[in-house]
Write an enzyme that holds these catalytic residues in place. Sequence first.
Site, PDB file in Angstrom:
ATOM      1  N   GLU A 106      -0.896   6.233  -3.497  1.00 47.06           N
ATOM      2  CA  GLU A 106      -1.908   6.541  -2.474  1.00 47.06           C
ATOM      3  C   GLU A 106      -3.108   7.298  -3.024  1.00 47.06           C
ATOM      4  O   GLU A 106      -3.388   8.434  -2.613  1.00 47.06           O
ATOM      5  CB  GLU A 106      -1.279   7.323  -1.306  1.00 47.06           C
ATOM      6  CG  GLU A 106      -0.275   6.510  -0.521  1.00 47.06           C
ATOM      7  CD  GLU A 106       0.404   7.301   0.605  1.00 47.06           C
ATOM      8  OE1 GLU A 106       0.197   8.515   0.665  1.00 47.06           O
ATOM      9  OE2 GLU A 106       1.138   6.695   1.391  1.00 47.06           O
ATOM     10  N   GLU A 117       4.929   0.819   2.415  1.00 44.38           N
ATOM     11  CA  GLU A 117       5.599   1.835   3.224  1.00 44.38           C
ATOM     12  C   GLU A 117       5.357   1.489   4.695  1.00 44.38           C
ATOM     13  O   GLU A 117       4.216   1.494   5.141  1.00 44.38           O
ATOM     14  CB  GLU A 117       5.056   3.241   2.931  1.00 44.38           C
ATOM     15  CG  GLU A 117       5.190   3.640   1.467  1.00 44.38           C
ATOM     16  CD  GLU A 117       4.694   5.062   1.180  1.00 44.38           C
ATOM     17  OE1 GLU A 117       4.393   5.787   2.145  1.00 44.38           O
ATOM     18  OE2 GLU A 117       4.600   5.418  -0.001  1.00 44.38           O
TER      19      GLU A 117
END
Lengths: 637, 637, 637
Positions: free
Chosen positions: A142, A314
């Site tokens: 991320e 995710e």
Amino acid sequence: MTRALGVCYYPEHWPEDQWPRDAARMAEMGLRYVRIGEFSWSRIEPQQLNWGWLDRAFDVLADAGLQIVLGTPTATPPRWMLDKPPDMLAWDAEGRPRAFGSRRHYCFSHAGYKEECARIVTLMADRYGRHPALAMWQTDNEYGCHDTVLSYSPAARTAFQAWLARRYGDIDALNAAWGNVFWSMVYDSFDQIGLPNLTVTEPNPAHVMDFRRFSSDQVVDFNRLQVEIIRARSDAPISHNYMGRVTEFDHFDVGADMEVATWDSYPLGFMDEGRGKATEAMKREYARQGDPDFQAFHHDLYRAVGHGRAWVMEQQPGPVNWAPHNPAPLPGMVRLWTWEAFAHGAEAVCYFRWRQAPFAQEQNHAGLLRPDDAPAAGFAEAEAVAKELRDAPEVSAGQAPVALIFDYQAEWMWETQPQGQGLRYFDLAYQTYKALRRLGLSIDIVPVSHTDFASYAAVFAPGLAHVSADLAAELRCCPGTVVMGPRTGALTADFAIPATLPPDIAGFGVTVARVETIRADTPRALQGGGAATLWVETLEGGGDVLLACDDGAPVAVECGGGRIYVGAWLDAAGQDRMLRLALAESGLPLLDLPEGLRVRETETERFWINYGAQPVQFAGREIGAADVLREGVEVAV
Amino acid sequence: MTRALGVCYYPEHWPEDQWPRDAARMAEMGLRYVRIGEFSWSRIEPQQLNWGWLDRAFDVLADAGLQIVLGTPTATPPRWMLDKPPDMLAWDAEGRPRAFGSRRHYCFSHAGYKEECARIVTLMADRYGRHPALAMWQTDNEYGCHDTVLSYSPAARTAFQAWLARRYGDIDALNAAWGNVFWSMVYDSFDQIGLPNLTVTEPNPAHVMDFRRFSSDQVVDFNRLQVEIIRARSDAPISHNYMGRVTEFDHFDVGADMEVATWDSYPLGFMDEGRGKATEAMKREYARQGDPDFQAFHHDLYRAVGHGRAWVMEQQPGPVNWAPHNPAPLPGMVRLWTWEAFAHGAEAVCYFRWRQAPFAQEQNHAGLLRPDDAPAAGFAEAEAVAKELRDAPEVSAGQAPVALIFDYQAEWMWETQPQGQGLRYFDLAYQTYKALRRLGLSIDIVPVSHTDFASYAAVFAPGLAHVSADLAAELRCCPGTVVMGPRTGALTADFAIPATLPPDIAGFGVTVARVETIRADTPRALQGGGAATLWVETLEGGGDVLLACDDGAPVAVECGGGRIYVGAWLDAAGQDRMLRLALAESGLPLLDLPEGLRVRETETERFWINYGAQPVQFAGREIGAADVLREGVEVAV
Amino acid sequence: MTRALGVCYYPEHWPEDQWPRDAARMAEMGLRYVRIGEFSWSRIEPQQLNWGWLDRAFDVLADAGLQIVLGTPTATPPRWMLDKPPDMLAWDAEGRPRAFGSRRHYCFSHAGYKEECARIVTLMADRYGRHPALAMWQTDNEYGCHDTVLSYSPAARTAFQAWLARRYGDIDALNAAWGNVFWSMVYDSFDQIGLPNLTVTEPNPAHVMDFRRFSSDQVVDFNRLQVEIIRARSDAPISHNYMGRVTEFDHFDVGADMEVATWDSYPLGFMDEGRGKATEAMKREYARQGDPDFQAFHHDLYRAVGHGRAWVMEQQPGPVNWAPHNPAPLPGMVRLWTWEAFAHGAEAVCYFRWRQAPFAQEQNHAGLLRPDDAPAAGFAEAEAVAKELRDAPEVSAGQAPVALIFDYQAEWMWETQPQGQGLRYFDLAYQTYKALRRLGLSIDIVPVSHTDFASYAAVFAPGLAHVSADLAAELRCCPGTVVMGPRTGALTADFAIPATLPPDIAGFGVTVARVETIRADTPRALQGGGAATLWVETLEGGGDVLLACDDGAPVAVECGGGRIYVGAWLDAAGQDRMLRLALAESGLPLLDLPEGLRVRETETERFWINYGAQPVQFAGREIGAADVLREGVEVAV
């Protein structure tokens, strides 16, 4: 293309004797992929290297038939790293080093830290790059999450000066490009240039814009360093898991170096945090479902970033821990989100995470399993999808009938100079996307570097503040409708107003004589319905007026050759009118979908997706609450 | 007095071959003045002095018959200056140096920077002080803009200690004056005293107030240094261009050293930013016109600061770039604002700026010309005023019938100790001004140092937290009505409660026994209409009760001899009632103007000014939307 | 127990010749106690010690028959102290030293400053510890006021590392307890551990929680140092004056070292600042009275902190200077607040302050006297209470029928991990308290260390995030109803989710399978009325369902043996229903009090307290506006 499910797993969080049970249970419920490793640097290298546990984790998972996505651990350097290459911390815009104790504390510009990353990635790729169970790599984790792209550290300042020297060659060129004669901001040398924070009033937008470009490039370089090391040592595809609604770096640039784009989908948290600017009414009504367009937008975006190959790395499986409010998904939503991802071309959906951790920052983040090992509410829905996938045919996403150009540099330009409080490029692009979806259209999101517009019935490019000559040339090849504006071609690459005024793009024979930004509560009504709001341009020239204000001022004009320029931010009703006018001759069937219902069509399938909490009737079908209806494409609408 | 127009021009922003065309066009449209130079230090002194371009600009403009206002360039010191006298940057209240990269980054207390300013101003005055085209000087630019008066730098701290030593002589006197026995804040020497930022809870208000006075004095000294240099080298009048709604330094003190006061008028930006506390409804209705009283207030204020001589140095001619919303002025408003300035005694109105710059921070700030050299919307209106001025007679502002005392120290006292959230002296004074204007009165704003109140029918001094003995004596000479309060004479010069309680001023035989601050949504109704709100005093003594609360508590009392004390912040209806009572015997005609319409009367003219978006009828006249109606004073109302 | 009044006095603020007049007047109006000294360090020790003035002040007050509460002066170290032990300043969470110039600027962890405190307290106790007029000691002043418990200074960091080393012994134990494997936060040694501020995203909650415990312990240690010195030199009881709604340190821990707890009661300021989360409607209606439960809550709390002995050390007597709005109390309220304190067991109520100071920070804070020595509005009400006290009988607070457990560690746990925006333990506990009061119940607040629950008809412990084995054992001795939840026993002492899921307490056979936090505007209706809101748990197991949502989900369950678990934050209607169910078989009379009316019953008296601005009728009585009705307990309800 086949579809599969997976899960994020942290073997280092659990006793080794639990690993085999976990692996067996994953396989049994129908998961194919397991992502591991991305936060494990302190286990891999407590002080001395210690690969044993990870070797064993690979073996246990592989033995259960699972395939592994391996994350490089560079998002969480261990505490001892702070003393090794000193000053590796990022600095915030207030001029303070960001402290150790959570994650993503490194500065992308720190040479010493990049050496450490190269070292650990090299070791990791040497060790696991040819492992038979290795399915894919993930670099870091991320990028940009927690506002970590822009660093105001001394390391960033030095790197920025070097970046500018490369870009401009000599300081006079920079002074000219930035217009530094204004307010006596002229520099005598590159080493005088600071970062654009803590100035008395706003810094030069050209200064800010170059800092934004530089900062994005630092992410690209940081990532490329890892990609090159891995590629020399492994044949597995490489990916990064992007975070939703992060625009501080150019995802297309980072993605250009890798085979697959993945992203992290947290529908409830995203909406509650306001990432898609949902109204309060919508936040109430969809609190347990999420914004019906937000996930789709990102699926379509990352399909482009990943050159057609996208995953959800995710997937929220229950309440998260980080939004202002953290309700549970409505029953059905975990399945719905999963199928929606597949509908938009995802190859895999991985749930975050296998088992809820009872400790540390994310202890209140649901997993597929509860901390006591019992199945959480999402488990059964994931299992159901796994079963459904066994019967699912080979599929192909194919191409959508319309394209929406999305550009990170446009986002930075608007942020650098919004000209009206809170005006954001992302919101403009996203509202256009939503309007297209209300008409039932499937959409391709494409970058400004896209080169084949010939097959699209229509291309939309709102808010593209700068249009390169290359893009202008490519668009000329599009035989369909091209809709641009507002603020399209409003700036040169150097962040100046074009000499002949906007829009600075050939083929749009209209001039933006003036720009006004207005209050949201004083919209200007359009003749025939809808309104111009927030950003309103005064247009001169062009051809037929498609939309005009009540006072006759043109708002959308036909510029000939299927080119339409829209000189205002439109409200939802105005957007709908504009789109129907623009697509009137496209031959595309335009629906009028009820709130909460969306449709996505690929080459092989059509999906009716109901985000609503009540069943909905449409075109002879009933789609249940929080449900997905899948059809073959031969079914007529 | 004659009236003229002018414009702000930046020759350094444009190629030299364009200057003659620009100058000719300015002259042709009827402009008389051109302001230049105020941000050009980096062109004047890139590293070596370089006067050539400025010499040539003077010549070109002079040749076209234009007169020049020359700004000293000290608001934007070049980048190399940061290395010459190190530490010249101002520090913000958070304790951080403010960075280079915009403007106004210097600290007023920095001796090294002041030497540099003296050097460049000396060179400039030597060179241009006797130039035949030189009409006026401007020192620096917009002192205080971007919150730049208060600096918390080490240089400021040292200068503050010296200022205190001069004021108090010895540290015991300071400790006594400040009441430092409270909370053991006693100092042993001046060099122990810090600046009043970052304390645990609020610092001693006496400490803050002296820091406010010191900070204002630093501006006065900084300006005086330039004035003295210029005056020795030039006969042209000297001015400074003040920014609207800046109260961090005493404009009367700075203005005392100069012949003319000018100010920068941005009606739309000011209102949208909330500088006049417009309601949201008003912001909607007047988004394209501005607050109907805000410009007038500043015209009247700067007429006093300039000893009767005032200009508008920067007049908004179209959308600006810095407010939360930046709409275009309604057609007619540029002309209206210009005439309104003249109505209030301005000698000249200069538009900001000639041509919109395509680069840097203000690229979205409209000029008279667009970046492509075509006339912008304001051009024609300015041209129309220029034509109208040719026929305009000699005029004289004369004196208004009523005076409003405005005091910068009162503003600092309220800010230092508001006693209720958001209570500001400026708002109280401005609301009184608005109420007087609703009655159709023309107003003189005067400082506390004013010495001739004899000719005013009434004097208003709300919120004057400290009243000097000198002012009290001067007010005794006023044969008309004197209306003071609330919070008038509430503090000694040392920021303490007077021994006999407020109001500490002879002739007002009333005592403020108690002060309450209350919520805006719980006003206390007055008998007969209107309400006390926000700040409510408990009054004892005095004479006839003019206004009382429903429970009988007196709110305004006649103290004999035409002295009225008002013990509350009044809402608009209450203000109107109070003013009508106070002026009942003044013989002044009191109107009841419709919303949006204002009237201003001088010795020779009367102006009806309609800020409304619709035409308005009043007293047998019709005044058009966004229009001005000019009459000779012999016309009866 | 007898009851008495007192006042806070600052002889150092007034000329010595005024002291005898002041003392005589205090005695005459019926005051018994005078608190002095707590901010006087700079007078006691300007540079050299100077006890003379304080000796004389003692004599003057003692001669008038007054008894003295003597404060140690450590809350306001003089300016010279900053140079003596350098770096004694606390640092704020932004990483900046807090400046001198107000109060409470010291860091609790600074060894050098603690030595200075020990020195001055030793001298003071030696000098006055046996003075016959000394009635009580006060340590320091309002620990924690102005956010002063948490310091992020280098001294605090070093002390925290030492505290952790003592708690965990070795670093591996700490890493395991905190779960530092998560995000690679593992430490190699204690000296690597920083304070949990300025991290990129949230720090480890276990890290934060230990910092909170450490910070509280530093206050305990700082206070104990003074207590031990005093106790060796004086027989007078020792107290500290706690500030309302301060929860950053454990008051029970600090109070354990002292005989008496006192607190500072500012009802209007507290409510207006939002310390009790009053609605805007309530803030309007009770602006001049305060929140009807807020003072009572603190009286009950400090009665427990003081082992049954509590005072109000500072009672608001008129408008204060520090809230967003500062109205005057409604006539009657000063008397009401005073009697309410006595009703809740206070031994003394001291007004803050004798005479309003005309200088420094609190010059707008009312006293019993105005700055001009005339009586302020509160004077007569205090005098009236003094007269009433002459006739008042010996009284005894006794024990209340129900207990509410209040725990500072629970507050820190919720703050560390709210899981939903703005969710606070204090609010949950306080809302339960309010609900009990609406039923007319008198309440004992008790700590988690309470050991005798046998005599309570019911014990309430909402939100007790961690439940120790000791408390669980003690609660098993309670024969009455024990109501726990939500979030009770949700965390281990190490801030982890318990292995068998919450609630981690024997006797509550229910499992919290999931937690949701939801928007306040989307409550979930309960069957039969009321709603679950904000925090909603999914319950499994347990026995009879007492309350359930409309969809059948259980919200409150009977777990057998009089144990009830409540799995949600309830709205007011829901709270009332839950309490009535829980108390149905308790035999306690449950009233339904009108808004604004409260009742408090002791062993010997019953008080009807009307916070309303109108008289109220209830159960055959009329209680006047802002009035108190006192009855003997034999009167039936």
